[in-house]
Design an enzyme around this catalytic site. Structure first.
Site, PDB file in Angstrom:
ATOM      1  N   HIS A  18      13.658   5.345  12.346  1.00 29.55           N
ATOM      2  CA  HIS A  18      13.376   5.501  10.917  1.00 29.55           C
ATOM      3  C   HIS A  18      14.225   6.675  10.406  1.00 29.55           C
ATOM      4  O   HIS A  18      14.408   7.648  11.128  1.00 29.55           O
ATOM      5  CB  HIS A  18      11.884   5.784  10.736  1.00 29.55           C
ATOM      6  CG  HIS A  18      11.427   5.681   9.312  1.00 29.55           C
ATOM      7  ND1 HIS A  18      11.673   6.657   8.380  1.00 29.55           N
ATOM      8  CD2 HIS A  18      10.757   4.703   8.648  1.00 29.55           C
ATOM      9  CE1 HIS A  18      11.169   6.286   7.208  1.00 29.55           C
ATOM     10  NE2 HIS A  18      10.609   5.099   7.354  1.00 29.55           N
ATOM     11  N   HIS A  44       6.849   5.336  12.664  1.00 25.73           N
ATOM     12  CA  HIS A  44       7.092   6.141  11.458  1.00 25.73           C
ATOM     13  C   HIS A  44       5.838   6.704  10.797  1.00 25.73           C
ATOM     14  O   HIS A  44       5.915   7.534   9.921  1.00 25.73           O
ATOM     15  CB  HIS A  44       7.867   5.321  10.415  1.00 25.73           C
ATOM     16  CG  HIS A  44       7.069   4.223   9.769  1.00 25.73           C
ATOM     17  ND1 HIS A  44       6.186   4.444   8.739  1.00 25.73           N
ATOM     18  CD2 HIS A  44       7.019   2.894  10.017  1.00 25.73           C
ATOM     19  CE1 HIS A  44       5.640   3.294   8.367  1.00 25.73           C
ATOM     20  NE2 HIS A  44       6.112   2.336   9.135  1.00 25.73           N
ATOM     21  N   GLU A  63      -0.555  -8.940  -1.282  1.00 35.61           N
ATOM     22  CA  GLU A  63      -1.061  -8.368  -0.023  1.00 35.61           C
ATOM     23  C   GLU A  63      -2.269  -7.458  -0.285  1.00 35.61           C
ATOM     24  O   GLU A  63      -2.355  -6.327   0.193  1.00 35.61           O
ATOM     25  CB  GLU A  63       0.018  -7.616   0.757  1.00 35.61           C
ATOM     26  CG  GLU A  63      -0.301  -7.422   2.227  1.00 35.61           C
ATOM     27  CD  GLU A  63       0.747  -6.594   2.964  1.00 35.61           C
ATOM     28  OE1 GLU A  63       0.760  -5.363   2.824  1.00 35.61           O
ATOM     29  OE2 GLU A  63       1.565  -7.189   3.689  1.00 35.61           O
ATOM     30  N   ASP A 119       0.805  -1.228   0.000  1.00 37.83           N
ATOM     31  CA  ASP A 119       0.000   0.000   0.000  1.00 37.83           C
ATOM     32  C   ASP A 119       0.833   1.271   0.000  1.00 37.83           C
ATOM     33  O   ASP A 119       0.375   2.325   0.417  1.00 37.83           O
ATOM     34  CB  ASP A 119      -0.911  -0.012   1.239  1.00 37.83           C
ATOM     35  CG  ASP A 119      -0.113  -0.248   2.518  1.00 37.83           C
ATOM     36  OD1 ASP A 119       1.117  -0.058   2.500  1.00 37.83           O
ATOM     37  OD2 ASP A 119      -0.736  -0.622   3.538  1.00 37.83           O
ATOM     38  N   ARG A 141       2.818   8.444   9.016  1.00 44.17           N
ATOM     39  CA  ARG A 141       2.553   9.844   8.693  1.00 44.17           C
ATOM     40  C   ARG A 141       1.397  10.430   9.500  1.00 44.17           C
ATOM     41  O   ARG A 141       1.428  11.607   9.860  1.00 44.17           O
ATOM     42  CB  ARG A 141       2.202   9.986   7.204  1.00 44.17           C
ATOM     43  CG  ARG A 141       3.405  10.190   6.338  1.00 44.17           C
ATOM     44  CD  ARG A 141       3.066  10.155   4.866  1.00 44.17           C
ATOM     45  NE  ARG A 141       4.283   9.844   4.133  1.00 44.17           N
ATOM     46  CZ  ARG A 141       4.971  10.709   3.420  1.00 44.17           C
ATOM     47  NH1 ARG A 141       4.561  11.946   3.286  1.00 44.17           N
ATOM     48  NH2 ARG A 141       6.088  10.352   2.821  1.00 44.17           N
ATOM     49  N   GLU A 185      -1.954   5.207   3.091  1.00 38.92           N
ATOM     50  CA  GLU A 185      -1.970   3.806   2.646  1.00 38.92           C
ATOM     51  C   GLU A 185      -3.367   3.256   2.381  1.00 38.92           C
ATOM     52  O   GLU A 185      -3.554   2.449   1.478  1.00 38.92           O
ATOM     53  CB  GLU A 185      -1.245   2.924   3.674  1.00 38.92           C
ATOM     54  CG  GLU A 185       0.271   3.149   3.745  1.00 38.92           C
ATOM     55  CD  GLU A 185       0.677   4.296   4.651  1.00 38.92           C
ATOM     56  OE1 GLU A 185      -0.220   4.989   5.205  1.00 38.92           O
ATOM     57  OE2 GLU A 185       1.888   4.525   4.815  1.00 38.92           O
TER      58      GLU A 185
HETATM   59  C1  UD1 Z   1       6.973   4.771   3.382  1.00 38.02           C
HETATM   60  C2  UD1 Z   1       5.553   4.411   2.931  1.00 38.02           C
HETATM   61  C3  UD1 Z   1       4.801   3.726   4.058  1.00 38.02           C
HETATM   62  C4  UD1 Z   1       5.591   2.553   4.620  1.00 38.02           C
HETATM   63  C5  UD1 Z   1       6.987   3.028   5.006  1.00 38.02           C
HETATM   64  C6  UD1 Z   1       7.832   1.871   5.469  1.00 38.02           C
HETATM   65  C7  UD1 Z   1       4.380   5.909   1.386  1.00 38.02           C
HETATM   66  C8  UD1 Z   1       3.662   7.178   1.231  1.00 38.02           C
HETATM   67  N1  UD1 Z   1       4.837   5.640   2.617  1.00 38.02           N
HETATM   68  O1  UD1 Z   1       6.858   5.757   4.415  1.00 38.02           O
HETATM   69  O2  UD1 Z   1       3.565   3.237   3.540  1.00 38.02           O
HETATM   70  O3  UD1 Z   1       4.914   2.068   5.745  1.00 38.02           O
HETATM   71  O4  UD1 Z   1       7.625   3.621   3.868  1.00 38.02           O
HETATM   72  O5  UD1 Z   1       8.983   2.330   6.124  1.00 38.02           O
HETATM   73  O6  UD1 Z   1       4.542   5.178   0.439  1.00 38.02           O
HETATM   74  N2  UD1 Z   1      14.484   8.217   4.055  1.00 38.02           N
HETATM   75  C9  UD1 Z   1      15.847   8.127   3.838  1.00 38.02           C
HETATM   76  N3  UD1 Z   1      16.352   6.930   3.407  1.00 38.02           N
HETATM   77  C10 UD1 Z   1      15.589   5.842   3.190  1.00 38.02           C
HETATM   78  C11 UD1 Z   1      14.208   5.953   3.419  1.00 38.02           C
HETATM   79  C12 UD1 Z   1      13.671   7.142   3.847  1.00 38.02           C
HETATM   80  O7  UD1 Z   1      16.577   9.075   4.025  1.00 38.02           O
HETATM   81  O8  UD1 Z   1      16.105   4.791   2.799  1.00 38.02           O
HETATM   82  C13 UD1 Z   1      13.920   9.482   4.560  1.00 38.02           C
HETATM   83  C14 UD1 Z   1      13.847  10.581   3.492  1.00 38.02           C
HETATM   84  O9  UD1 Z   1      14.105  11.799   4.117  1.00 38.02           O
HETATM   85  C15 UD1 Z   1      12.384  10.519   3.053  1.00 38.02           C
HETATM   86  C16 UD1 Z   1      11.701  10.152   4.351  1.00 38.02           C
HETATM   87  O10 UD1 Z   1      12.587   9.262   5.002  1.00 38.02           O
HETATM   88  O11 UD1 Z   1      11.951  11.756   2.531  1.00 38.02           O
HETATM   89  C17 UD1 Z   1      10.341   9.507   4.188  1.00 38.02           C
HETATM   90  O12 UD1 Z   1      10.375   8.416   3.276  1.00 38.02           O
HETATM   91  P1  UD1 Z   1       9.030   8.055   2.452  1.00 38.02           P
HETATM   92  O13 UD1 Z   1       9.280   6.854   1.618  1.00 38.02           O
HETATM   93  O14 UD1 Z   1       8.542   9.277   1.752  1.00 38.02           O
HETATM   94  O15 UD1 Z   1       7.990   7.723   3.572  1.00 38.02           O
HETATM   95  P2  UD1 Z   1       8.033   6.726   4.791  1.00 38.02           P
HETATM   96  O16 UD1 Z   1       7.569   7.498   5.976  1.00 38.02           O
HETATM   97  O17 UD1 Z   1       9.330   6.016   4.837  1.00 38.02           O
HETATM   98  N1  UDP Z   2      12.538  -3.695  10.043  1.00 39.34           N
HETATM   99  C1  UDP Z   2      13.909  -3.854   9.833  1.00 39.34           C
HETATM  100  N2  UDP Z   2      14.771  -3.026  10.505  1.00 39.34           N
HETATM  101  C2  UDP Z   2      14.345  -2.045  11.332  1.00 39.34           C
HETATM  102  C3  UDP Z   2      12.950  -1.882  11.530  1.00 39.34           C
HETATM  103  C4  UDP Z   2      12.072  -2.715  10.854  1.00 39.34           C
HETATM  104  O1  UDP Z   2      14.330  -4.747   9.083  1.00 39.34           O
HETATM  105  O2  UDP Z   2      15.183  -1.332  11.909  1.00 39.34           O
HETATM  106  C5  UDP Z   2      11.590  -4.575   9.304  1.00 39.34           C
HETATM  107  C6  UDP Z   2      10.484  -5.229  10.103  1.00 39.34           C
HETATM  108  O3  UDP Z   2      10.879  -6.474  10.630  1.00 39.34           O
HETATM  109  C7  UDP Z   2       9.371  -5.384   9.070  1.00 39.34           C
HETATM  110  C8  UDP Z   2       9.587  -4.193   8.161  1.00 39.34           C
HETATM  111  O4  UDP Z   2      10.914  -3.744   8.388  1.00 39.34           O
HETATM  112  O5  UDP Z   2       9.519  -6.548   8.277  1.00 39.34           O
HETATM  113  C9  UDP Z   2       8.582  -3.136   8.495  1.00 39.34           C
HETATM  114  O6  UDP Z   2       8.956  -1.935   7.953  1.00 39.34           O
HETATM  115  P1  UDP Z   2       8.253  -0.578   8.351  1.00 39.34           P
HETATM  116  O7  UDP Z   2       7.796  -0.631   9.762  1.00 39.34           O
HETATM  117  O8  UDP Z   2       9.202   0.482   7.941  1.00 39.34           O
HETATM  118  O9  UDP Z   2       7.020  -0.529   7.342  1.00 39.34           O
HETATM  119  P2  UDP Z   2       5.490  -1.004   7.428  1.00 39.34           P
HETATM  120  O10 UDP Z   2       5.474  -2.472   7.610  1.00 39.34           O
HETATM  121  O11 UDP Z   2       4.848  -0.240   8.537  1.00 39.34           O
HETATM  122  O12 UDP Z   2       4.946  -0.588   6.103  1.00 39.34           O
END
Ligand code: UD1
Ligand code: UDP
Length: 405
Positions: free
Chosen positions: A242, A209, A118, A96, A211, A132
C-alpha cells in the site's frame, strides 16, 4: 432522464463503482456524472485507466499524511459548490470510506437524496475496522436507498430499523468487476513477478493497510512474513505494498532483503486479479479481497479480529487469524502442509455476488426515482428471495427531497 452524481475517491470504491458507471452509461434512464474526491490518487488513476473512466469533476484532495479530519473537510468543501451548481436528482456513494460518508453528508446538506451502494455491512465494533464501521453507520442514516450486497447485509439494516422497502439486495458489484478483470489475462509485467509466468512455486499473496493495525499489528505482520519466508524457502511471498508510508515503514524492513519475498508497488487491478487467481493462498486485511477470493476458490486468512463479511467465514473459505505474529505463521503453515485443511477451504463459492449486481443497482436506482420496476434481488445462494417490501405491492418510498420535473 435523471441526473445522478456518482461520488467516490479510493481504489476499492472505484473498482466497485466501475461496473455501475458502465451500466448507468448504457441505461436510458440516467445522465450520470462522475465526481472523484481523489482521496487516493495513484490507486484511483490505475483503476480509471483499466476501466476507461474519465471523471467529470476531480476534487484532487489527496495530501500525504492526510488525517481523517483533513479528508472530511476537503470532501465537504469540494462537493458543496458542485452540488449547488449541478443540482443532481440523487447522489450515489459506495462503501465505508471517509469519502463515502462525507459525500453522503455533503449531499444531505444540499437536500439531495443519497443512495448507498454496499450498505449494511457491520462488525458491531465501532473501532474495528476504524473508522469504517462508523462511516458506514453514518452513511446509513444519511441514505434513503440502501443497496445491500447480500441478504445478511439487508438483515443488519432491518435490525437497525431501516424500512424494508428502502433496501434492495443487489449482490456486490466487485464480482462484476472481478469477472471482467480476470478474463483479460493481463501479463504480470512487474519485474519482481517475472518468474511467476513459468515457475511452479506456490504463491502466498499478501496485502495489509488497515488503520486499526498501524503500530504493533503491522510490525507483527512484517515479522510473520519474515518467519514464513525463512521457514518455507520454496514459497514465494508476493506483497504489493500500500502506498501509505506508515504501512511501508512497518513492514518493509522485516522482509526487503529476503529472496522469496517480492515487494511490488500497488498493482493494477488486471494484474492483481490474475495474481489472486495464480496464488495458492491469500493473507490479507482487505475488505474487497475477502469478497473476491472465494469466487476464485482461494482460501483467505484474514489478519483482523473481526469481519463485516461473515458470508465467507460461514462458507468455510476464509478464517480470521488476527495480527499476532505466531498465530499468523501457524495458520499459514497449516494450510501449506495440511492438504485436508487446505482442500476444505479451497472451494469456489459466490456468496457475495453473481456478476449481475451493477444491472440490479441501476434498476433499483431507477425504481427509487420512479422510472422502472423494482428488480428481482440477489439471493446469496443463487436463489431469488421474495421482495423485501412488506406492503406486497412492490412500492418504495419517495426519495427524500427529489426534484420531480
Ligand atoms: C482508505 C480508506 C479505507 C480503505 C482504503 C483502501 C478511509 C479513512 N480509509 O485507507 O477505508 O479500506 O483506503 O485502500 O477512508 N496514498 C498515496 N497515494 C494513493 C493513496 C494513498 O500516496 O493513491 C498514501 C498517502 O500518503 C495517504 C495514505 O496513503 O496519506 C493513506 O491514504 P488514506 O486514503 O488516508 O487511507 P487508506 O489507509 O488508504
Ligand atoms: N487491489 C489491486 N491492486 C493491489 C491490491 C489490491 O487492484 O495491489 C484490489 C483488490 O483486488 C480489491 C481492492 O483493490 O478489489 C481492495 O482494495 P484495498 O484492500 O485497498 O481496500 P479495502 O477493500 O480493504 O477497502
Amino acid at each position: 432522464m435523471k441526473r445522478l452524481m456518482v461520488v467516490y475517491g479510493t481504489r476499492p470504491e472505484a473498482i466497485k463503482m466501475a461496473p455501475v458507471i458502465e451500466a448507468l452509461d448504457r441505461s436510458a434512464m440516467f445522465r450520470p456524472t462522475v465526481t472523484v474526491t481523489a482521496q487516493h490518487r495513484g490507486l484511483l488513476d490505475q483503476v480509471h485507466a483499466l476501466f476507461g473512466i474519465r471523471a467529470d469533476h476531480d476534487l484532487d484532495i489527496l495530501a500525504p499524511g492526510q488525517s481523517l479530519a483533513d479528508i472530511t473537510r476537503r470532501v465537504l468543501d469540494g462537493l458543496g459548490p458542485l452540488l449547488r451548481e449541478e443540482r443532481p436528482d440523487a447522489v450515489l456513494v459506495q462503501g465505508d470510506t471517509t469519502t463515502a460518508f462525507a459525500g453522503a453528508l455533503a449531499a444531505f446538506y444540499h437536500r439531495v437524496p443519497v443512495a448507498h451502494l454496499e450498505a449494511g455491512l457491520r462488525t458491531d465494533d465501532r473501532y474495528a475496522p476504524f473508522p469504517e464501521e462508523i462511516n458506514r453507520r453514518i452513511t446509513t442514516q444519511l441514505a434513503s436507498l440502501h443497496l445491500a450486497p447480500t441478504p445478511h447485509a439487508r438483515s443488519n439494516l432491518l435490525r437497525e430499523g431501516v424500512a424494508p422497502s428502502s433496501v434492495v439486495v443487489t449482490g456486490n458489484t466487485v464480482i462484476d468487476a472481478l469477472r471482467g478483470a480476470v478474463g483479460r489475462g493481463t501479463p504480470f509485467g512487474d519485474p519482481a513477478l517475472a518468474d511467476l509466468e513459468d515457475t511452479a512455486r506456490r504463491v502466498l499473496l499478501v496485502t495489509a493497510h488497515r488503520r486499526e493495525s498501524w503500530g504493533r499489528g503491522m510490525e507483527a505482520i512484517g515479522g510473520a512474513l519474515a518467519d514464513l519466508a525463512r521457514s518455507e524457502p520454496d514459497l514465494l511471498i508476493v506483497l504489493p505494498l500500500h502506498p501509505n508510508p506508515v504501512v511501508r515503514a512497518a513492514i518493509t524492513p522485516h522482509v526487503e532483503h529476503l529472496e522469496n519475498v517480492r515487494l511490488t508497488q500497488p498493482l493494477g487491478y488486471g494484474v492483481f486479479a490474475r495474481l489472486m487467481d495464480r496464488a495458492h493462498l491469500i493473507l490479507t486485511d482487505s475488505g474487497g479481497i475477502q469478497e473476491e477470493a472465494p469466487g476464485l476458490g482461494k482460501p483467505v486468512l484474514v489478519m483482523r479480529d473481526t469481519t463485516e463479511r461473515p458470508e465467507a467465514l460461514r462458507a468455510g473459505t476464509s478464517r480470521l487469524v488476527g495480527t499476532d505474529r505466531e498465530r499468523v505463521v501457524k495458520e499459514v503453515r497449516r494450510l501449506l502442509h495440511d492438504r485436508a485443511a487446505y482442500g476444505a477451504m479451497a472451494t469456489a463459492v459466490n456468496p457475495f455476488g453473481d456478476g449481475r449486481a451493477a444491472d440490479r443497482t441501476v434498476r433499483a436506482l431507477g425504481h427509487w426515482l420512479g422510472l422502472c420496476e423494482r428488480p428481482a434481488e440477489f439471493g446469496g445462494d443463487g436463489s431469488v428471495p421474495e421482495p423485501a417490501d412488506p406492503s406486497g405491492d412492490g412500492s418504495m418510498p419517495e426519495p427524500h427531497g427529489v426534484r420531480r420535473r
